[in-house]
Design a protein around this motif. Structure first.
Motif, PDB file in Angstrom:
ATOM      1  N   GLN A 216       0.831  -1.548  -0.249  1.00 41.39           N
ATOM      2  CA  GLN A 216      -0.151   0.085  -0.360  1.00 41.39           C
ATOM      3  C   GLN A 216       0.456   1.049   0.200  1.00 41.39           C
ATOM      4  N   VAL A 217       2.265   0.918   1.090  1.00 39.10           N
ATOM      5  CA  VAL A 217       2.716   2.836   0.937  1.00 39.10           C
ATOM      6  C   VAL A 217       3.590   2.874  -0.575  1.00 39.10           C
ATOM      7  N   LEU A 218       3.796   1.308  -0.768  1.00 39.54           N
ATOM      8  CA  LEU A 218       4.898   1.657  -2.196  1.00 39.54           C
ATOM      9  C   LEU A 218       3.832   2.095  -3.265  1.00 39.54           C
ATOM     10  N   PHE A 219       2.577   1.343  -3.873  1.00 42.24           N
ATOM     11  CA  PHE A 219       1.823   1.885  -4.943  1.00 42.24           C
ATOM     12  C   PHE A 219       1.156   3.303  -3.742  1.00 42.24           C
ATOM     13  N   GLY A 220       0.944   4.351  -2.797  1.00 38.77           N
ATOM     14  CA  GLY A 220       1.041   5.336  -2.715  1.00 38.77           C
ATOM     15  C   GLY A 220       1.595   6.230  -3.144  1.00 38.77           C
ATOM     16  N   ILE A 221       3.001   6.043  -3.055  1.00 37.17           N
ATOM     17  CA  ILE A 221       4.694   6.694  -4.058  1.00 37.17           C
ATOM     18  C   ILE A 221       4.553   6.508  -5.196  1.00 37.17           C
ATOM     19  N   LEU A 222       4.060   5.057  -5.992  1.00 37.90           N
ATOM     20  CA  LEU A 222       4.044   5.207  -7.389  1.00 37.90           C
ATOM     21  C   LEU A 222       3.252   5.553  -7.962  1.00 37.90           C
ATOM     22  N   ASN A 223       2.275   5.805  -7.902  1.00 38.36           N
ATOM     23  CA  ASN A 223       0.695   5.996  -8.165  1.00 38.36           C
ATOM     24  C   ASN A 223       0.808   7.482  -8.452  1.00 38.36           C
ATOM     25  N   LYS A 224       1.057   8.577  -7.335  1.00 42.45           N
ATOM     26  CA  LYS A 224       1.959   9.287  -7.456  1.00 42.45           C
ATOM     27  C   LYS A 224       2.824   9.856  -8.617  1.00 42.45           C
ATOM     28  N   ARG A 225       3.257   9.253  -9.039  1.00 39.97           N
ATOM     29  CA  ARG A 225       4.791   9.667  -9.491  1.00 39.97           C
ATOM     30  C   ARG A 225       4.451   9.908 -11.216  1.00 39.97           C
ATOM     31  N   HIS A 226       4.338   8.720 -11.602  1.00 41.51           N
ATOM     32  CA  HIS A 226       3.393   9.129 -13.153  1.00 41.51           C
ATOM     33  C   HIS A 226       4.919   8.980 -14.164  1.00 41.51           C
ATOM     34  N   GLY A 227       5.534   7.702 -13.566  1.00 35.33           N
ATOM     35  CA  GLY A 227       7.231   8.178 -13.950  1.00 35.33           C
ATOM     36  C   GLY A 227       8.317   8.686 -13.391  1.00 35.33           C
ATOM     37  N   ARG A 228       9.385   8.569 -13.959  1.00 36.79           N
ATOM     38  CA  ARG A 228      11.117   9.280 -13.873  1.00 36.79           C
ATOM     39  C   ARG A 228      11.246   8.958 -12.037  1.00 36.79           C
ATOM     40  N   THR A 229      10.900   7.006 -12.243  1.00 35.97           N
ATOM     41  CA  THR A 229      11.398   6.316 -11.068  1.00 35.97           C
ATOM     42  C   THR A 229      12.690   5.786 -11.548  1.00 35.97           C
ATOM     43  N   ILE A 230      13.851   5.742 -10.616  1.00 32.79           N
ATOM     44  CA  ILE A 230      14.886   4.345 -11.191  1.00 32.79           C
ATOM     45  C   ILE A 230      14.595   3.528  -9.056  1.00 32.79           C
ATOM     46  N   ILE A 231      14.566   2.335  -9.968  1.00 32.88           N
ATOM     47  CA  ILE A 231      14.574   1.181  -8.587  1.00 32.88           C
ATOM     48  C   ILE A 231      15.899   0.378  -9.091  1.00 32.88           C
ATOM     49  N   THR A 232      16.069   0.363  -8.454  1.00 32.00           N
ATOM     50  CA  THR A 232      16.845  -1.323  -8.101  1.00 32.00           C
ATOM     51  C   THR A 232      16.503  -2.694  -6.975  1.00 32.00           C
ATOM     52  N   THR A 233      16.604  -3.586  -7.379  1.00 35.23           N
ATOM     53  CA  THR A 233      16.685  -5.115  -7.016  1.00 35.23           C
ATOM     54  C   THR A 233      17.439  -5.718  -7.129  1.00 35.23           C
ATOM     55  N   ASN A 234      17.416  -6.705  -6.355  1.00 33.29           N
ATOM     56  CA  ASN A 234      18.094  -8.192  -6.439  1.00 33.29           C
ATOM     57  C   ASN A 234      17.901  -9.438  -6.933  1.00 33.29           C
ATOM     58  N   LEU A 235      16.398  -8.908  -6.970  1.00 34.70           N
ATOM     59  CA  LEU A 235      15.475  -9.578  -7.870  1.00 34.70           C
ATOM     60  C   LEU A 235      14.970  -9.912  -8.924  1.00 34.70           C
ATOM     61  N   THR A 236      14.264 -10.910 -10.098  1.00 36.49           N
ATOM     62  CA  THR A 236      13.801 -11.527 -11.533  1.00 36.49           C
ATOM     63  C   THR A 236      12.492 -10.592 -11.670  1.00 36.49           C
ATOM     64  N   SER A 237      12.393 -10.662 -12.621  1.00 32.28           N
ATOM     65  CA  SER A 237      10.747 -10.241 -12.864  1.00 32.28           C
ATOM     66  C   SER A 237       9.957 -11.712 -12.213  1.00 32.28           C
ATOM     67  N   THR A 238      10.910 -12.488 -11.985  1.00 33.26           N
ATOM     68  CA  THR A 238       9.388 -13.042 -11.719  1.00 33.26           C
ATOM     69  C   THR A 238       9.333 -14.199 -10.533  1.00 33.26           C
ATOM     70  N   GLN A 239      10.082 -13.201  -9.508  1.00 37.59           N
ATOM     71  CA  GLN A 239      10.453 -13.272  -7.500  1.00 37.59           C
ATOM     72  C   GLN A 239       9.389 -12.020  -8.159  1.00 37.59           C
ATOM     73  N   LEU A 240       9.563 -10.732  -8.528  1.00 42.07           N
ATOM     74  CA  LEU A 240       8.624  -9.550  -8.381  1.00 42.07           C
ATOM     75  C   LEU A 240       7.414  -9.665  -8.334  1.00 42.07           C
ATOM     76  N   THR A 241       7.140 -10.700  -9.378  1.00 44.72           N
ATOM     77  CA  THR A 241       5.811 -11.713  -9.455  1.00 44.72           C
ATOM     78  C   THR A 241       5.366 -11.893  -8.717  1.00 44.72           C
ATOM     79  N   ASP A 242       6.277 -12.936  -7.858  1.00 42.64           N
ATOM     80  CA  ASP A 242       5.266 -13.525  -6.555  1.00 42.64           C
ATOM     81  C   ASP A 242       5.434 -12.742  -5.108  1.00 42.64           C
ATOM     82  N   ILE A 243       6.057 -11.154  -5.127  1.00 43.10           N
ATOM     83  CA  ILE A 243       6.066 -10.714  -3.849  1.00 43.10           C
ATOM     84  C   ILE A 243       5.180  -9.623  -4.172  1.00 43.10           C
ATOM     85  N   TYR A 244       5.027  -8.966  -5.268  1.00 43.93           N
ATOM     86  CA  TYR A 244       4.238  -7.568  -5.353  1.00 43.93           C
ATOM     87  C   TYR A 244       3.158  -7.859  -6.622  1.00 43.93           C
ATOM     88  N   ASN A 245       1.971  -7.280  -6.198  1.00 46.26           N
ATOM     89  CA  ASN A 245       0.229  -7.332  -7.037  1.00 46.26           C
ATOM     90  C   ASN A 245       0.107  -6.770  -8.372  1.00 46.26           C
TER      91      ASN A 245
END
Length: 276
Positions: A216-245
């Motif tokens: 909810q917190v992350l969605f609230g932030i990203l939903n206001k932004r409409h882009g221009r966000t740099i994201i770093t992660t150790n996870l693959t897209s498959t792993q991200l899909t398992d974690i986030y809606n």
């Protein structure tokens, strides 16, 4: 500086000697003189005082403007490692012809695109821990912060540290890191780095799925932004899909293209291994 009391000011005015000569700038104004001092024009003196006051106001406004935008990166960012503050493209030293060198060049190229406020895609760094994702993400933010015109707010945020501070605000009513404030601050930044996304889920004991509240917190932030966000992660897209809606993932992947705004570390070793 000690201010004159009304009585002292009255005494000074009483001691003024009005001269027959008039001001060359204000011909209708007679010069005045205090004992032992040079003659002066009261209108000219008032103008000089007004100019000094105006200059102070302008300089103060400039300082506040710079703090509101350019200085945000150092003052309002959330680092879990303070050495990240000094990360630049110059300090990311890698061997020529390596994956790391290619990724550095790609990150520099994308940073140049972010100087155009109309460039909206997110950027995702993914791959091996310790390869330099955080370093390059901060370097991008620092470069944009320094060169974008006019100044714009750039922020770097460690996701795990952000979540920890927001949770702490639940019991600390004096904390500035409330969910409402941080959502607004990060949502309105011109360029935002969310560092180490997924770590807030991996620290949970029972499951790797991020909690509903964290999403909810992350969605609230990203939903206001409409882009221009740099994201770093150790996870693959498959792993991200398992974690986030899916709704949150769609905000993360806004404008992301595999060959353009995804920077992947698959061959670069953990640079920190050299320390041991």
């Amino acid at each position: 500086m000690q201010e004159l009391s009304s009585n002292n000011a009255f005494d000074v005015m009483q001691r003024l000697l009005v001269l027959p000569e008039t001001c060359p700038v204000h011909p209708d104004e007679h010069l005045v003189q205090l004992p032992g001092k040079e003659p002066f024009c009261r209108k000219c003196a008032a103008l000089r005082i007004a100019e000094r006051n105006n200059d102070w106001v302008l300089r103060r406004s400039w300082v506040e403007y710079r703090h509101s935008f350019h200085d945000n990166l150092m003052h309002d960012s959330i680092f879990d490692d303070v050495t990240t503050k000094g990360c630049t493209f110059d300090s990311y030293v890698v061997a020529a012809g390596t994956e790391a060198a290619a990724n550095k060049q790609k990150a520099r190229h994308i940073a140049g695109k972010y100087l155009d406020r109309g460039y909206l895609p997110n950027t995702i760094f993914t791959g091996n821990p310790g390869a330099g994702k955080t370093h390059l993400a901060m370097a991008m933010a620092a470069a944009v912060n320094e060169h974008i015109q006019p100044d714009a707010s750039c922020l770097f945020v460690s996701v795990n540290e952000l979540i920890r501070r927001i949770k702490d605000s639940f019991s600390n009513k004096q904390s500035p890191y409330t969910e409402e404030h941080m959502t607004r601050l990060l949502g309105l930044a011109n360029l935002l780095v969310l560092d180490d996304l997924g770590s807030e889920a991996s620290f949970r004991r029972n499951t790797n799925e991020a909690s509903d509240w964290v999403q909810q917190v992350l969605f609230g932030i990203l939903n206001k932004r409409h882009g221009r966000t740099i994201i770093t992660t150790n996870l693959t897209s498959t792993q991200l899909t398992d974690i986030y809606n899916p709704k949150l993932l769609s905000r993360m992947y806004l404008g992301v293209k595999k060959n353009d705004t995804i920077i992947k570390f698959s061959e670069t070793d953990d640079m920190r291994k050299e320390l041991f």
